[in-house]
Scaffold this active site. Structure first.
Site, PDB file in Angstrom:
ATOM      1  N   SER A   1      -2.121   9.648  -0.825  1.00 56.56           N
ATOM      2  CA  SER A   1      -2.133   8.189  -0.728  1.00 56.56           C
ATOM      3  C   SER A   1      -3.200   7.635  -1.664  1.00 56.56           C
ATOM      4  O   SER A   1      -4.153   8.320  -2.030  1.00 56.56           O
ATOM      5  CB  SER A   1      -2.404   7.742   0.711  1.00 56.56           C
ATOM      6  OG  SER A   1      -3.689   8.158   1.126  1.00 56.56           O
TER       7      SER A   1
ATOM      8  N   GLU B   1     -20.192   9.206   6.200  1.00 57.64           N
ATOM      9  CA  GLU B   1     -19.181  10.247   6.358  1.00 57.64           C
ATOM     10  C   GLU B   1     -19.538  11.204   7.490  1.00 57.64           C
ATOM     11  O   GLU B   1     -20.708  11.434   7.770  1.00 57.64           O
ATOM     12  CB  GLU B   1     -19.022  11.052   5.067  1.00 57.64           C
ATOM     13  CG  GLU B   1     -18.149  10.383   4.034  1.00 57.64           C
ATOM     14  CD  GLU B   1     -17.796  11.336   2.900  1.00 57.64           C
ATOM     15  OE1 GLU B   1     -16.654  11.303   2.443  1.00 57.64           O
ATOM     16  OE2 GLU B   1     -18.684  12.089   2.471  1.00 57.64           O
TER      17      GLU B   1
ATOM     18  N   LYS C   1     -10.999   7.698  11.642  1.00 57.62           N
ATOM     19  CA  LYS C   1     -12.375   7.198  11.520  1.00 57.62           C
ATOM     20  C   LYS C   1     -12.709   6.150  12.577  1.00 57.62           C
ATOM     21  O   LYS C   1     -13.889   5.820  12.781  1.00 57.62           O
ATOM     22  CB  LYS C   1     -12.611   6.662  10.116  1.00 57.62           C
ATOM     23  CG  LYS C   1     -12.593   7.758   9.061  1.00 57.62           C
ATOM     24  CD  LYS C   1     -12.711   7.222   7.662  1.00 57.62           C
ATOM     25  CE  LYS C   1     -12.773   8.373   6.650  1.00 57.62           C
ATOM     26  NZ  LYS C   1     -11.575   9.239   6.687  1.00 57.62           N
TER      27      LYS C   1
ATOM     28  N   LYS D   1     -12.106  -0.701  12.187  1.00 58.38           N
ATOM     29  CA  LYS D   1     -10.782  -0.260  12.645  1.00 58.38           C
ATOM     30  C   LYS D   1     -10.777  -0.001  14.143  1.00 58.38           C
ATOM     31  O   LYS D   1      -9.755  -0.211  14.818  1.00 58.38           O
ATOM     32  CB  LYS D   1     -10.344   0.986  11.872  1.00 58.38           C
ATOM     33  CG  LYS D   1     -10.076   0.740  10.398  1.00 58.38           C
ATOM     34  CD  LYS D   1      -8.860  -0.134  10.163  1.00 58.38           C
ATOM     35  CE  LYS D   1      -7.575   0.653  10.267  1.00 58.38           C
ATOM     36  NZ  LYS D   1      -6.394  -0.160   9.902  1.00 58.38           N
TER      37      LYS D   1
ATOM     38  N   VAL E   1      -8.369  11.854  -1.234  1.00 50.63           N
ATOM     39  CA  VAL E   1      -9.099  12.866  -1.975  1.00 50.63           C
ATOM     40  C   VAL E   1      -8.222  13.593  -2.994  1.00 50.63           C
ATOM     41  O   VAL E   1      -8.698  13.998  -4.053  1.00 50.63           O
ATOM     42  CB  VAL E   1      -9.757  13.863  -0.993  1.00 50.63           C
ATOM     43  CG1 VAL E   1      -8.724  14.747  -0.321  1.00 50.63           C
ATOM     44  CG2 VAL E   1     -10.801  14.703  -1.693  1.00 50.63           C
TER      45      VAL E   1
ATOM     46  N   GLY F   1       0.817  -1.205   0.000  1.00 47.68           N
ATOM     47  CA  GLY F   1       0.000   0.000   0.000  1.00 47.68           C
ATOM     48  C   GLY F   1       0.852   1.257   0.000  1.00 47.68           C
ATOM     49  O   GLY F   1       2.081   1.207   0.092  1.00 47.68           O
ATOM     50  N   SER F   2       0.199   2.406  -0.088  1.00 45.35           N
ATOM     51  CA  SER F   2       0.926   3.684  -0.130  1.00 45.35           C
ATOM     52  C   SER F   2       1.791   3.865   1.106  1.00 45.35           C
ATOM     53  O   SER F   2       2.988   4.169   1.015  1.00 45.35           O
ATOM     54  CB  SER F   2      -0.075   4.837  -0.255  1.00 45.35           C
ATOM     55  OG  SER F   2      -0.863   4.713  -1.412  1.00 45.35           O
TER      56      SER F   2
ATOM     57  N   SER G   1      -3.869   2.628  12.471  1.00 44.36           N
ATOM     58  CA  SER G   1      -5.298   2.927  12.547  1.00 44.36           C
ATOM     59  C   SER G   1      -5.599   4.270  11.896  1.00 44.36           C
ATOM     60  O   SER G   1      -4.749   4.874  11.235  1.00 44.36           O
ATOM     61  CB  SER G   1      -5.771   2.908  14.007  1.00 44.36           C
ATOM     62  OG  SER G   1      -7.182   2.966  14.076  1.00 44.36           O
TER      63      SER G   1
ATOM     64  N   GLU H   1      -0.493  -9.922  -6.025  1.00 42.69           N
ATOM     65  CA  GLU H   1       0.670 -10.335  -6.811  1.00 42.69           C
ATOM     66  C   GLU H   1       1.162  -9.198  -7.695  1.00 42.69           C
ATOM     67  O   GLU H   1       2.376  -8.957  -7.811  1.00 42.69           O
ATOM     68  CB  GLU H   1       0.301 -11.547  -7.665  1.00 42.69           C
ATOM     69  CG  GLU H   1       1.406 -12.034  -8.588  1.00 42.69           C
ATOM     70  CD  GLU H   1       0.930 -13.100  -9.552  1.00 42.69           C
ATOM     71  OE1 GLU H   1       1.786 -13.746 -10.176  1.00 42.69           O
ATOM     72  OE2 GLU H   1      -0.297 -13.269  -9.695  1.00 42.69           O
TER      73      GLU H   1
END
Length: 349
Positions: free
Chosen positions: A188, A273, A146, A158, A192, A14-15, A143, A42
């Site tokens: 990331s 949200e 959120k 989470k 947004v 991931g980022s 974490s 992969e």
């Protein structure tokens, strides 16, 4: 702290994971014996191999070349698979647990899958360490804001992940389980800013929820700083929070648009949200302390709280993105500092 250690990064493709791995390999905390990237993609693992080995030709022999790069290895597997996690953690000293489902809408439509990844995945790590009596020194869970007073499935799962990891200090007292919690990471994947950038490249409009919406903002390196700080200094069961600026999302959009004649379209809040996010809730504030430039939340379970915890108490009622919001000029400067915009931001239509 990590010299000669074997380190696992779950969700390492991931980022955040990729920046974390890069800084681990640079020896910022000491040169580890091995950094093992664990994920189920992969394709992303292959791209990461290419990037980290500076290869431009994606030939299959790069997989076999791993043995020449003794410190960086890759393992295909799913954090939801207990047997895979048990195998992964054999002989490991430190775990940075970043594997997660993180997209709010996806989690809303697939709540069971989000639960299996975010909550059961964490429990698999705890169960493996406790049942197999593995000598893992530390587990750092990654974490999100959120998870603080959650209103969506992603945040709820989470939040469960946080509690599972922190309670694990009772199940496996030989391992230190801590959490790093932070807000929106600039640029990331899935955040947004890439969305706004893509909308701008296509001529707009840029879609913003409401003019009032605010978010905490930090860079990938600042997120990794928080993870490293939690690993280095957090006591068992603590959650570490960075002190970072907050901004109105519309000001981020305007800074990215700059002088281009692109409209902003207010589309309303999506299901699940919040208008504002929290990093420390009103309930957590009385057991929160300032330490080493971060906020440290003592665990909710009283038997895990340490008398060694130092630092002045947190004086706020809560830590909300609605407070101390940066103005438009400061937001533009923040994005320029991180190389995301150039020139002076101008109001969009």
């Amino acid at each position: 702290m990590l010299a000669g250690k074997r380190v696992v990064v779950t969700g390492g493709t991931g980022s955040l994971g990729q920046v974390l791995v890069r800084r681990l390999l640079e020896g910022e905390l000491g040169v580890p014996e091995e950094v093992l990237v664990f994920s189920r993609s992969e394709a992303l693992q292959h791209m990461m191999r290419l990037a980290f080995q500076h290869r431009r030709v994606a030939t299959d022999d790069i997989v076999y070349d791993e043995e020449r790069h003794q410190r960086l290895h890759f393992r295909i597997g799913d954090i939801r698979d207990y047997s895979a996690v048990v195998s992964l953690l054999q002989g490991v000293d430190v775990v940075f647990h970043a594997a997660a489902m993180k997209q709010v809408p996806t989690c809303e439509y697939h709540p069971v899958e989000a639960f299996r990844t975010n909550a059961v995945g964490a429990q698999n790590i705890v169960r493996a360490v406790a049942e197999r009596r593995l000598p893992v020194e530390a587990v750092v869970g990654v974490s999100t804001d959120k998870a603080c007073k959650p209103v969506n499935v992603m945040g709820m799962t989470k939040a469960l992940q946080e509690r599972i990891l922190l309670e694990a200090n009772l199940q496996a007292p030989g391992t230190r389980f801590v959490v790093a919690r932070y807000g929106n990471v600039l640029a990331s994947r899935g955040s947004v800013i890439p969305l706004f950038t893509e909308q701008i490249e296509h001529g707009g409009p840029v879609t913003v929820t409401t003019p009032e919406m605010t978010r905490f903002l930090l860079s990938l390196d600042e997120a990794v700083n928080t993870v490293f700080a939690a690993f280095g200094s957090a006591l068992a069961g603590e959650t570490w929070i960075p002190k970072v600026p907050a901004a109105r999302v519309v000001d981020v959009a305007r800074a990215l648009i700059g002088e281009r004649p692109i409209e902003i379209d207010y589309v309303g809040i999506r299901p699940g949200e919040k208008v504002h996010e929290l990093l420390v809730s009103e309930e957590e504030a009385p057991r929160t302390y300032e330490r080493d430039g971060y906020l440290a939340i003592q665990p909710v379970l009283p038997e895990l709280r340490s008398t060694e915890a130092g630092g002045p108490p947190f004086e706020g009622r809560e830590y909300s993105s609605a407070e101390n919001v940066a103005d438009a000029a400061a937001v533009g400067e923040l994005l320029r500092h991180h190389g995301m915009v150039s020139g002076d931001p101008q109001p969009a239509r």
